[in-house]
Design a protein around this motif. Structure first.
Motif, PDB file in Angstrom:
ATOM      1  N   GLY A 167     -36.099 -71.450   6.761  1.00 19.63           N
ATOM      2  CA  GLY A 167     -35.744 -70.165   6.167  1.00 19.63           C
ATOM      3  C   GLY A 167     -34.266 -69.843   6.178  1.00 19.63           C
ATOM      4  N   ILE A 168     -33.461 -70.629   6.865  1.00 22.33           N
ATOM      5  CA  ILE A 168     -32.003 -70.417   6.897  1.00 22.33           C
ATOM      6  C   ILE A 168     -31.392 -71.115   5.690  1.00 22.33           C
ATOM      7  CG2 ILE A 168     -29.868 -70.843   8.190  1.00 22.33           C
ATOM      8  CD1 ILE A 168     -31.697 -68.824   9.541  1.00 22.33           C
ATOM      9  N   LYS A 169     -30.547 -70.394   4.950  1.00 20.51           N
ATOM     10  CA  LYS A 169     -29.883 -70.962   3.766  1.00 20.51           C
ATOM     11  C   LYS A 169     -28.429 -71.255   4.103  1.00 20.51           C
ATOM     12  CE  LYS A 169     -32.791 -68.506   0.446  1.00 20.51           C
ATOM     13  NZ  LYS A 169     -33.873 -69.357   0.653  1.00 20.51           N
ATOM     14  N   VAL A 170     -28.004 -72.497   3.820  1.00 22.70           N
ATOM     15  CA  VAL A 170     -26.658 -72.968   4.154  1.00 22.70           C
ATOM     16  C   VAL A 170     -25.971 -73.480   2.898  1.00 22.70           C
ATOM     17  CG1 VAL A 170     -25.342 -74.634   5.515  1.00 22.70           C
ATOM     18  CG2 VAL A 170     -27.432 -73.650   6.466  1.00 22.70           C
ATOM     19  N   LEU A 171     -24.727 -73.032   2.670  1.00 24.34           N
ATOM     20  CA  LEU A 171     -23.890 -73.616   1.620  1.00 24.34           C
ATOM     21  C   LEU A 171     -22.956 -74.605   2.282  1.00 24.34           C
ATOM     22  CD1 LEU A 171     -22.825 -70.684  -0.735  1.00 24.34           C
ATOM     23  CD2 LEU A 171     -24.671 -72.329  -1.000  1.00 24.34           C
ATOM     24  N   ASP A 172     -22.913 -75.807   1.751  1.00 27.70           N
ATOM     25  CA  ASP A 172     -22.105 -76.895   2.312  1.00 27.70           C
ATOM     26  C   ASP A 172     -20.935 -77.179   1.381  1.00 27.70           C
ATOM     27  OD1 ASP A 172     -21.057 -79.245   3.300  1.00 27.70           O
ATOM     28  OD2 ASP A 172     -22.929 -80.375   3.209  1.00 27.70           O
ATOM     29  N   LEU A 173     -19.726 -76.773   1.796  1.00 30.95           N
ATOM     30  CA  LEU A 173     -18.504 -77.032   1.033  1.00 30.95           C
ATOM     31  C   LEU A 173     -17.668 -78.135   1.680  1.00 30.95           C
ATOM     32  CD1 LEU A 173     -17.701 -73.280   0.552  1.00 30.95           C
ATOM     33  CD2 LEU A 173     -18.092 -74.864  -1.322  1.00 30.95           C
ATOM     34  N   THR A 174     -18.243 -78.850   2.627  1.00 34.38           N
ATOM     35  CA  THR A 174     -17.491 -79.841   3.392  1.00 34.38           C
ATOM     36  C   THR A 174     -17.235 -81.096   2.574  1.00 34.38           C
ATOM     37  OG1 THR A 174     -19.493 -80.804   4.330  1.00 34.38           O
ATOM     38  CG2 THR A 174     -18.481 -78.981   5.533  1.00 34.38           C
ATOM     39  N   LYS A 175     -16.183 -81.828   2.970  1.00 31.96           N
ATOM     40  CA  LYS A 175     -15.825 -83.056   2.261  1.00 31.96           C
ATOM     41  C   LYS A 175     -15.697 -84.253   3.196  1.00 31.96           C
ATOM     42  CE  LYS A 175     -13.362 -80.517  -1.252  1.00 31.96           C
ATOM     43  NZ  LYS A 175     -13.652 -80.822  -2.598  1.00 31.96           N
ATOM     44  N   LEU A 176     -15.078 -84.092   4.347  1.00 31.34           N
ATOM     45  CA  LEU A 176     -14.883 -85.209   5.264  1.00 31.34           C
ATOM     46  C   LEU A 176     -16.114 -85.376   6.146  1.00 31.34           C
ATOM     47  CD1 LEU A 176     -11.152 -84.573   6.181  1.00 31.34           C
ATOM     48  CD2 LEU A 176     -12.092 -86.090   4.431  1.00 31.34           C
TER      49      LEU A 176
ATOM     50  N   ASP B  19     -27.095 -67.636   4.398  1.00 31.29           N
ATOM     51  CA  ASP B  19     -26.955 -67.155   5.767  1.00 31.29           C
ATOM     52  C   ASP B  19     -25.720 -67.760   6.427  1.00 31.29           C
ATOM     53  OD1 ASP B  19     -29.486 -65.636   5.973  1.00 31.29           O
ATOM     54  OD2 ASP B  19     -30.391 -67.618   5.675  1.00 31.29           O
ATOM     55  N   VAL B  20     -25.369 -68.989   5.998  1.00 31.76           N
ATOM     56  CA  VAL B  20     -24.268 -69.737   6.610  1.00 31.76           C
ATOM     57  C   VAL B  20     -23.485 -70.439   5.507  1.00 31.76           C
ATOM     58  CG1 VAL B  20     -23.699 -71.641   8.183  1.00 31.76           C
ATOM     59  CG2 VAL B  20     -25.665 -70.187   8.673  1.00 31.76           C
ATOM     60  N   ILE B  21     -22.144 -70.423   5.644  1.00 35.40           N
ATOM     61  CA  ILE B  21     -21.284 -71.209   4.744  1.00 35.40           C
ATOM     62  C   ILE B  21     -20.449 -72.114   5.645  1.00 35.40           C
ATOM     63  CG2 ILE B  21     -19.389 -71.163   3.070  1.00 35.40           C
ATOM     64  CD1 ILE B  21     -20.443 -68.392   2.213  1.00 35.40           C
TER      65      ILE B  21
END
Length: 102
Positions: A7-16, A98-100
């Protein structure tokens, strides 16, 4: 029994590598992770991790690069964050997250 982060939604903007590794663990624990990627071919460190352009191994090369091995259990979307339309899409996704992780 639900996963710990169900149920936790995470946006992943990571590259390394450390960032995608972090969000891979979150996805493994049940979080709904959306990987936001550049819509164009990879540049910089992403290009190095993906391998040399034009020299693709047999089979599905996207599954063979170390970077994409860290994409398991994630959804992905290509967004140009420099365009007005891309900023709007990102804004809507961020409002529901919920998390970026950047």
């Amino acid at each position: 029994m639900p996963a710990p982060l169900d149920g936790i939604k995470v946006l992943d903007l990571t590259k390394l590598a450390p960032g995608p590794f972090c969000t891979m663990i979150l996805a493994d624990l049940g979080a709904d992770v959306i990987r936001i990627e550049e819509p164009a071919p990879p540049t910089g460190r992403r290009a190095q991790q993906a391998g040399a352009a034009g020299r693709r191994p047999a089979g599905n090369s996207f599954n063979s690069s170390p970077y994409n091995a860290l994409a398991r259990n994630k959804k992905s979307i290509g967004i140009n964050l420099k365009s007005g339309a891309g900023k709007e899409v990102y804004s809507r996704l961020a409002q529901r997250a919920d998390v970026i992780v950047e």
